[in-house]
Every structure is written in structure tokens, then in C-alpha cells.
Design a protein around this motif. Structure first.
Motif, short mmCIF file in Angstrom:
data_model
loop_
_atom_site.label_atom_id
_atom_site.label_comp_id
_atom_site.label_asym_id
_atom_site.label_seq_id
_atom_site.Cartn_x
_atom_site.Cartn_y
_atom_site.Cartn_z
N ALA A 105 11.30 -39.41 -66.51
CA ALA A 105 10.87 -38.30 -67.35
C ALA A 105 12.05 -37.65 -68.07
CB ALA A 105 10.13 -37.26 -66.50
N ASP A 106 11.72 -36.83 -69.04
CA ASP A 106 12.78 -36.10 -69.73
C ASP A 106 13.20 -34.90 -68.87
OD1 ASP A 106 10.96 -34.01 -70.13
OD2 ASP A 106 10.53 -34.58 -72.18
N PRO A 107 14.36 -34.31 -69.17
CA PRO A 107 14.88 -33.23 -68.32
C PRO A 107 13.95 -32.03 -68.17
CG PRO A 107 16.60 -34.04 -69.77
CD PRO A 107 15.33 -34.71 -70.19
N ALA A 108 13.23 -31.66 -69.22
CA ALA A 108 12.34 -30.50 -69.13
C ALA A 108 11.21 -30.76 -68.13
CB ALA A 108 11.76 -30.16 -70.50
N THR A 109 10.67 -31.96 -68.15
CA THR A 109 9.59 -32.31 -67.22
C THR A 109 10.13 -32.40 -65.80
OG1 THR A 109 8.53 -33.57 -68.99
CG2 THR A 109 7.77 -33.99 -66.75
N ILE A 110 11.31 -32.97 -65.64
CA ILE A 110 11.92 -33.06 -64.31
C ILE A 110 12.13 -31.66 -63.75
CG2 ILE A 110 14.01 -33.72 -63.06
CD1 ILE A 110 14.28 -36.05 -65.12
N ASN A 111 12.66 -30.75 -64.57
CA ASN A 111 12.91 -29.38 -64.10
C ASN A 111 11.61 -28.68 -63.71
OD1 ASN A 111 15.67 -29.58 -64.37
ND2 ASN A 111 15.68 -28.76 -66.45
N ALA A 112 10.57 -28.85 -64.51
CA ALA A 112 9.29 -28.19 -64.20
C ALA A 112 8.71 -28.74 -62.90
CB ALA A 112 8.31 -28.36 -65.35
N CYS A 113 8.74 -30.06 -62.74
CA CYS A 113 8.21 -30.66 -61.51
C CYS A 113 9.05 -30.28 -60.30
CB CYS A 113 8.15 -32.18 -61.65
SG CYS A 113 6.92 -32.76 -62.84
N ALA A 114 10.36 -30.27 -60.46
CA ALA A 114 11.25 -29.91 -59.35
C ALA A 114 11.06 -28.44 -58.98
CB ALA A 114 12.70 -30.19 -59.71
N ARG A 115 10.90 -27.58 -59.97
CA ARG A 115 10.68 -26.15 -59.70
C ARG A 115 9.37 -25.96 -58.93
NH1 ARG A 115 12.59 -24.17 -64.10
NH2 ARG A 115 10.78 -24.66 -65.37
N TYR A 116 8.34 -26.69 -59.32
CA TYR A 116 7.05 -26.62 -58.62
C TYR A 116 7.22 -27.09 -57.18
CZ TYR A 116 2.01 -27.48 -57.87
OH TYR A 116 0.73 -27.51 -57.38
N TRP A 117 7.96 -28.20 -56.98
CA TRP A 117 8.18 -28.72 -55.64
C TRP A 117 8.97 -27.71 -54.80
CZ3 TRP A 117 12.10 -29.87 -52.30
CH2 TRP A 117 11.76 -30.66 -51.20
N ARG A 118 10.04 -27.15 -55.39
CA ARG A 118 10.86 -26.18 -54.65
C ARG A 118 10.07 -24.92 -54.31
NH1 ARG A 118 14.85 -27.76 -58.46
NH2 ARG A 118 14.47 -25.83 -59.59
N SER A 119 9.16 -24.52 -55.20
CA SER A 119 8.36 -23.32 -54.91
C SER A 119 7.48 -23.56 -53.69
CB SER A 119 7.51 -22.93 -56.12
OG SER A 119 6.45 -23.83 -56.33
N ARG A 132 12.21 -11.51 -47.16
CA ARG A 132 11.40 -12.66 -47.57
C ARG A 132 11.62 -12.98 -49.04
NH1 ARG A 132 5.41 -12.07 -45.97
NH2 ARG A 132 5.33 -14.26 -46.52
N THR A 133 11.65 -11.97 -49.90
CA THR A 133 11.87 -12.23 -51.32
C THR A 133 13.26 -12.83 -51.55
OG1 THR A 133 12.57 -9.95 -51.69
CG2 THR A 133 10.27 -10.49 -52.16
N LYS A 134 14.26 -12.34 -50.84
CA LYS A 134 15.61 -12.92 -50.97
C LYS A 134 15.61 -14.38 -50.53
CE LYS A 134 18.09 -8.59 -50.37
NZ LYS A 134 18.87 -7.76 -49.45
N PHE A 135 14.86 -14.68 -49.48
CA PHE A 135 14.76 -16.05 -49.00
C PHE A 135 14.15 -16.95 -50.07
CE2 PHE A 135 11.88 -19.19 -47.00
CZ PHE A 135 12.81 -19.97 -46.35
N PHE A 136 13.07 -16.50 -50.71
CA PHE A 136 12.42 -17.29 -51.76
C PHE A 136 13.36 -17.48 -52.95
CE2 PHE A 136 8.52 -16.37 -49.50
CZ PHE A 136 7.75 -17.49 -49.74
N ILE A 137 14.01 -16.42 -53.36
CA ILE A 137 14.90 -16.49 -54.52
C ILE A 137 16.08 -17.42 -54.24
CG2 ILE A 137 16.50 -15.15 -55.94
CD1 ILE A 137 14.45 -12.82 -55.68
N PRO A 144 15.50 -19.97 -57.68
CA PRO A 144 15.81 -18.77 -58.46
C PRO A 144 14.69 -18.30 -59.38
CG PRO A 144 17.64 -20.32 -58.50
CD PRO A 144 16.50 -21.02 -57.83
N ALA A 145 13.79 -19.18 -59.77
CA ALA A 145 12.69 -18.78 -60.66
C ALA A 145 11.74 -17.79 -59.99
CB ALA A 145 11.92 -20.01 -61.14
N TRP A 146 11.80 -17.69 -58.66
CA TRP A 146 10.95 -16.71 -57.97
C TRP A 146 11.32 -15.28 -58.38
CZ3 TRP A 146 6.52 -17.39 -55.75
CH2 TRP A 146 6.20 -18.59 -55.12
#
Length: 193
Positions: free
Chosen positions: A108-122, A141-146, A150-152
Motif C-alpha cells: 500500500a501507499d504510505p497514507a494507507t499504511i499509516n491509517a491501517c497502522a493507526r487503527y491497529w495501534r488504537s 489511562r489517557t496518558k497510557f493511550f497517548i 499519539p493520535a489519541w
């Protein structure tokens, strides 16, 4: 002169013209055959390119489909365990989604990779939070998520004072899910965006 009244030199010229005509005809036919052969070869190469592109598109579609299905299964298992179709541990679902994310990183292109990875990390951060049975104060808890994604921070900044952290987490996962689907759609159907 010959017996039938035709000069010898004329017979030789006509014979030479005949030989030259045969040779030129052969060369012309060879040239035509080469052009036809090159055209057919180029058409065959173009057909192979189209077939390869179609196979690549099918592979990408299949991988994205598997990734999103694995992520959906993981989400259901985390947020609605009683509705889960598969009775797998969240770690197994995370591993399966991670395997498809690895494949996505190759195609995939970088934008798609970042979106999928961000979803996975969330979801990974939600899974880690759920694994800890002792929920701490909201700030911790919020610090843990962030720290894990970081998008949290943006999600939590929009959280109202009366909004529960768990509700903000569900909202955040939905946001990351939508971003991922939009990126995948843009990757697979660029002409429609």
C-alpha cells in the motif's frame, strides 16, 4: 540476337528484373512479418500487464478485506464480547490483524499504511488497557493511550468533561476505523475519489 528476334541483352535485363523483384518481394514480406510479429508480441505483453495488474488488485483487495475483518472481529471481542462470533482471545485476533498489516506494508501507499497502522495501534492500546483489570485514574489511562498512539490526544482533547473515558475510547476507535476504510477505498479506487 536470338532466333525468335529478341535481343539477348533484353532477356538478361528481364531475368535480372525478375530476380530483383523476387528478392524485393521476399524482403517486403519479411518486413511485414516482423511488423506483425512485433505488434502481436506487444499486444501479448500488454495483456500480461493487464492480467498482472488485475491479480495485484485482487491480492490487495483480499488482504485489505482480511485485515478489516480481523480488526472488526477484534473490535467486537473487545467492546462486545457476548456478540463475538469467534471465541478467540484478543491476543490471537491482534496477531492475525498484525499479520495482514505486515502484508499491507508491502503493497500500500504510505497514507494507507499509516491509517491501517493507526487503527491497529488504537485497538492494541484498548486491548492493553482492558488487560489491566485495575483501571487507574482517568489521567493515567489517557496518558497510557497517548503513549501507545499519539493520535489519541486529539480524541481526548475533544472529550467533554461529562463524557466517560470508555465512551471516548469507543468514539476514537470508530474514528480510526473510518479513517482506515477511507484510506483503503482511496487506495483501491483512486479514480472515484
Amino acid at each position: 540476337m536470338r532466333a525468335n528476334g529478341i535481343p539477348a541483352w533484353l532477356a538478361i535485363v528481364v531475368a535480372c528484373i525478375g530476380v530483383v523483384g523476387v528478392l524485393l518481394g521476399g524482403l517486403l514480406q519479411a518486413w511485414r512479418d516482423d511488423r506483425r510479429w512485433n505488434r502481436e508480441r506487444e499486444n501479448e505483453r500488454e495483456r500480461w500487464r493487464r492480467e498482472e495488474k488485475a491479480r495485484w488488485f485482487d491480492k490487495k483487495t483480499e488482504t485489505f478485506n482480511h485485515f478489516l475483518t480481523a480488526m472488526d472481529d477484534w473490535t467486537i471481542r473487545l467492546f462486545h464480547p457476548s456478540f463475538a462470533i469467534e471465541v478467540r482471545k484478543p491476543e490471537e485476533l491482534a496477531q492475525r490483524a498484525s499479520q495482514y498489516l505486515t502484508q499491507i506494508r508491502w503493497m500500500a501507499d504510505p497514507a494507507t499504511i499509516n491509517a491501517c497502522a493507526r487503527y491497529w495501534r488504537s485497538l492494541s492500546s484498548v486491548s492493553a488497557d482492558r488487560a489491566d483489570d485495575t483501571p487507574g485514574p482517568t489521567d493515567e489511562r489517557t496518558k497510557f493511550f497517548i503513549k501507545l498512539e499519539p493520535a489519541w490526544r486529539e480524541i481526548f482533547d475533544k472529550m467533554g468533561p461529562s463524557q466517560e473515558l470508555d465512551e471516548a475510547i469507543k468514539t476514537g476507535v470508530r474514528v480510526f476505523h473510518i479513517e482506515c476504510i477511507q484510506a483503503v477505498r482511496k487506495e483501491l479506487l483512486p479514480e472515484q475519489n
